[in-house]
Structures are given as C-alpha cells and as structure tokens.
Design an enzyme around this catalytic site. Structure first.
Site, PDB file in Angstrom:
ATOM      1  N   ASP A   1      -6.419   1.592  -3.166  1.00  0.00           N
ATOM      2  CA  ASP A   1      -7.744   1.060  -2.565  1.00  0.00           C
ATOM      3  C   ASP A   1      -8.142   2.555  -1.468  1.00  0.00           C
ATOM      4  OD1 ASP A   1      -5.772   1.360  -0.393  1.00  0.00           O
ATOM      5  OD2 ASP A   1      -6.571  -0.752   0.387  1.00  0.00           O
TER       6      ASP A   1
ATOM      7  N   ASP B   1      -3.402   5.949  -3.174  1.00  0.00           N
ATOM      8  CA  ASP B   1      -2.233   5.545  -2.502  1.00  0.00           C
ATOM      9  C   ASP B   1      -1.564   4.451  -3.561  1.00  0.00           C
ATOM     10  OD1 ASP B   1      -4.158   3.235  -2.292  1.00  0.00           O
ATOM     11  OD2 ASP B   1      -3.634   3.026  -0.083  1.00  0.00           O
TER      12      ASP B   1
ATOM     13  N   SER C   1       0.894  -1.239  -0.091  1.00  0.00           N
ATOM     14  CA  SER C   1       0.002  -0.155   0.191  1.00  0.00           C
ATOM     15  C   SER C   1       0.915   1.282   0.005  1.00  0.00           C
ATOM     16  CB  SER C   1      -1.032  -0.173   1.352  1.00  0.00           C
ATOM     17  OG  SER C   1      -1.947   1.040   1.269  1.00  0.00           O
TER      18      SER C   1
ATOM     19  N   ASP D   1      -1.544   0.949  -3.890  1.00  0.00           N
ATOM     20  CA  ASP D   1      -2.305   0.006  -4.491  1.00  0.00           C
ATOM     21  C   ASP D   1      -3.773   0.442  -4.849  1.00  0.00           C
ATOM     22  OD1 ASP D   1      -3.231   0.131  -1.747  1.00  0.00           O
ATOM     23  OD2 ASP D   1      -3.786  -2.024  -1.772  1.00  0.00           O
TER      24      ASP D   1
END
Length: 475
Positions: free
Chosen positions: A245, A241, A104, A243
């Site tokens: 999500d 961010d 992340s 990734d």
C-alpha cells in the site's frame, strides 16, 4: 484481561504474533462482523473477503479469520496472498466487507488485521464499535473446516485498474528494476510493467519476510538501490512495503524519491484540482501553484479520507490524497489518456509507481529531472524515543502558549504562523518549518524540519531534536 501488545492504529490492529493466536483472530473477526451488522447493515450470510501478506504467520491467521467468519454464517471469498489495495478495491467495488491480514512493514514477529467496511476503511468510531463488541474471554479457536480455494478476482480486477492508468506500450524502452524482497505485489509489479512495455528486471526476491519501511529506509535498502541501478543499467528501481500500500521509487541514480514528492508528482500527473495531505508533507505542494485547493490533515489515512470527502462536498472532482510515507489515495474517478481510473480511497502503491514512471516516459526525461520544475523543499524527520504521552503531552501544550512558543524558537527567528492540526507546527518568517508531534503507535516524540536546502533541513532537525530533548529533561 491479560496484558497484550494489540492496539488499533492508523493501519488497523497490530501487535506481536504471540498475542494473535487463532482464538484472538476468531474474537476480532466475530466482533468486526457483529459491528458491521449493527452499524453498516451487512447481512448474516453475506459476502466477506479475506486476504493476507507474505509473512509466515499470515496464512494461519487468515485461516482462523476465514473459519470464524464461516462459523458466523458468512459467505467467505479467500483472496489469498494479495496487495491490500487490491483487496480493498475488490471489496469497495462489490460493496462488501473485508479483512486483510497484514503487519505491513513491521518485523515478522508482529502482524495485524486491517478491516474494511463495504464503502472503505473503518474509522475511529468503527474501532470503538469493534472493541465494545469484542469478547476475548469467550473466544475459542473456531471449528476446523475445509480450506477454501483461492479466488483470483481481487488480483485480476486490481491488475485491470493498474493497466487503465497508462496506454499500452507507454513504458517501452524503459528498463525498470523491481526490488521484490517479500512484497506481496512482487509478481504483480513485474507483470504490469511488462504489459506496459517496460523491460522489468526482477531483483532480490526473498522467501524470508523483509521489513521494508518506506518511511524509514534501512541502509541496506539504499545501498541495494545504488548498486542495482549501476549494475543493471536501470532507468528506475521500484518496490513496495510488505502489503503493497506504500511505494518505493528510486531514480536512475539510485536515489529514492521522498513519499511526499511521489505524491506531488502523482497528483500532477493526474491533473488533480484538490490535494489532501497531512501536515508532515512538505510545502512544495502549495508553493507549486498546481492545485486549486490543498487540504492539510492530521497524520493517518483515516484523516486523509475525511479530507477527501470534504473536498468532494466542496465540489472538486479530481481529488488526490497522499501521505508523507508515499501511500496515495484516489478520492474520485479520474480519466487519463488510457481510460478511466476508478476511485480507491485507501493507500495504494501501484498508482504512484505507474504515475511517476508514466510521467517520466511521457516527458522523455529521466526520473531525476521530474522534480526540477517544482519548488525546492527538503524535509527531514527524526524522533526522541521513550517519550510517552505523560511527557509529550505537556511539552506540546506548552508550545501552544504564544509567549512560551516565541521563547522556545527564539534562536531561529520570528514565527510567521503556527497550527495545532497534529502536534505543533511552526513556520518561521524565513518559510522554514519545525513540527513536533507525538507518535500514534510508539512512545516517541517526532520532529520534522523543512528548508530550501538539504543541509539547512539537517541543521534544523538537529536543532529541533536537541532543543526538545533539553526541554523534556528540564520538565
């Protein structure tokens, strides 16, 4: 077992890349698959999806997971570099398990594995099941195998879902900057915005991983937003961010919207009848009066998912969950004037980005005006570092004693109500909020403050941090 940085948190397994060699990725993949077979009835030889983010260690780790799964007998679909919610959507739609290689927003010297059951994110019992099956001593790098071609299905299916949120041309006339950095969704965002009619301006693409944290923005992120909206005459600047999500959304003045405000606007746009959010989100959600029911939970998407399931059992049918860091989860299918948006009970950045942009376009107002009709609540957060559970636990337990709690907060006035959903949260007679909780992934004590004015929220936060630090030192 040797000392390791690896730890399960609310976003999966994370740790230093040096603690995630091929052999360890192999071991966790096998443990996950064994647990899925015993607890969730996935079949040997069945499908498994694997995706990864853009940090330099992720392709190698994904290859190790893929090779281990193939050796285990699984039919692996390599989804390549893809947004976590895209992988999750593909897995849940196909009712198959998945592994996402991502850290992340954490720095590039760290990474992680996020596991999905056929019906969504794993929960705490699954984490325990994986760990009980894990055999690191027997782990060995999997045999090398031919690399798998990347399947486009996850990306294509997710793109279609994004486009089902707004009508074609909904964003015509809007000039939207896309802060690309090293977000795995950087090209997807541009393509979707353009398809919806926006003039999308790609900015600040980086081939080196940039640890953008939507919950703790760096000074350079805020400076970039301020300069970009002026230089390129933007109506908004959006990003995610690493990734994808969790979203980042700045208005036409370069001011970033807080994650809980983004969640509130998204729930409003989707006409939710039930909202599920942790206790760290601000109370404008209740004060707005827009939702039939608001469920408060502990911090972390697993708890929001539990709350959304409770809302479904309680009979609500337009269920939106979100966290104060901006990730939005959709607990039920929702119809919009553009079509049906499928449920996706995992954090998703594109849904709130498109909802907020679509709401502003639909109302014909700049983003900065969207919150003007909502109750004014300002939230601040801070932390005291190097406070482990041996110190934070007794401190928090002391505040559960009514007389000790009243003395602790005496400087701020009377206490109207309190709860211990996650840490200790008190609401003063003024409606102002002070909340303490131990961090779930670091030796820190977190403090949150809420007030009707920004300056007052700053004052409350500083009071809360200094008062807690004094109490910890005296203990």
């Amino acid at each position: 077992m040797p000392m390791t940085s690896l730890k399960f948190g609310t976003s999966g397994l994370r740790g230093l890349v040096t603690d995630l060699p091929d052999s360890v990725c192999h071991a966790y993949t096998v443990a996950f698959l064994k647990h899925m077979q015993s607890a969730h009835r996935i079949s040997a030889g069945g499908p498994l999806l694997v995706g990864y983010d853009l940090r330099s260690s992720s392709p190698r780790m994904a290859a190790a997971c893929i090779a281990a799964a193939r050796k285990f007998g699984m039919d692996v679909e390599n989804c390549g570099p893809v947004a976590t919610p895209a992988l999750a959507y593909r897995a849940m739609s196909a009712k198959v398990a998945a592994i996402m290689v991502t850290g992340s927003h954490i720095p590039a010297d760290r990474n992680g594995l996020k596991f999905y059951r056929p019906d969504g994110e794993i929960d705490k019992s699954d984490e325990a099941g994986i760990l009980s099956t894990l055999d690191l001593e027997a782990a060995a790098p999997p045999l090398s195998s031919e690399p798998l071609a990347i399947s486009p299905d996850a990306l294509e299916n997710y793109t279609s879902r994004c486009l089902s949120l707004l009508k074609s041309g909904s964003l015509s006339g809007r000039r939207i900057g896309v802060y690309q950095h090293s977000s795995v969704a950087r090209d997807l965002i541009v393509a979707v915005l353009q398809e919806l009619g926006a003039d999308a301006v790609a900015l600040a693409r980086s081939e080196v991983f940039v640890p953008v944290d939507t919950e703790a923005l760096r000074a350079e992120d805020m400076q970039f937003a301020d300069a970009a909206v002026k230089k390129y005459k933007l109506d908004a600047l959006v990003s995610t961010d690493g990734d994808a999500d969790r979203p980042l959304i700045a208005d036409e003045q370069g001011v970033f919207l807080r994650g809980d405000s983004v969640g509130l606007l998204t729930a409003c746009f989707l006409q939710a009848d039930a909202v599920v959010t942790p206790v760290t989100s601000n109370t404008a959600i209740e004060l707005s009066g827009l939702f039939a029911k608001v469920y408060r939970t502990r911090v972390g998407s697993p708890y929001v998912i539990e709350g959304m399931e409770q809302a479904r059992q309680d009979g609500y049918d337009r269920i939106v969950g979100f966290e104060a860091n901006g990730g939005v989860l959709l607990g039920s299918p929702v119809s919009t004037n553009a079509g049906l948006v499928d449920a996706l009970p995992t954090r998703d950045a594109m849904l709130p980005i498109l909802a907020v942009l679509g709401m502003a376009a639909e109302q014909g107002v700049p983003l900065s005006e969207l919150l003007q009709t909502m109750p004014e609540r300002f939230t601040r957060s801070g932390r005291i570092e190097h406070v482990d559970a041996n110190r934070s636990g007794p401190f928090l337990r002391s505040l559960l004693d009514e007389s000790l709690r009243e003395r602790f907060f005496a400087d701020l006035g009377a206490i109207r109500e309190n709860d211990a959903i996650d840490g200790v949260r008190i609401v003063l007679s003024s409606g102002e909020v002070i909340h303490y909780r131990a961090s779930g992934n670091a030796p820190e004590l977190r403090c949150y403050a809420e007030a009707a004015a920004g300056e007052r929220a700053d004052e409350l936060l500083q009071w809360g941090l200094s008062r807690a630090e004094k109490a910890l030192n005296e203990a």
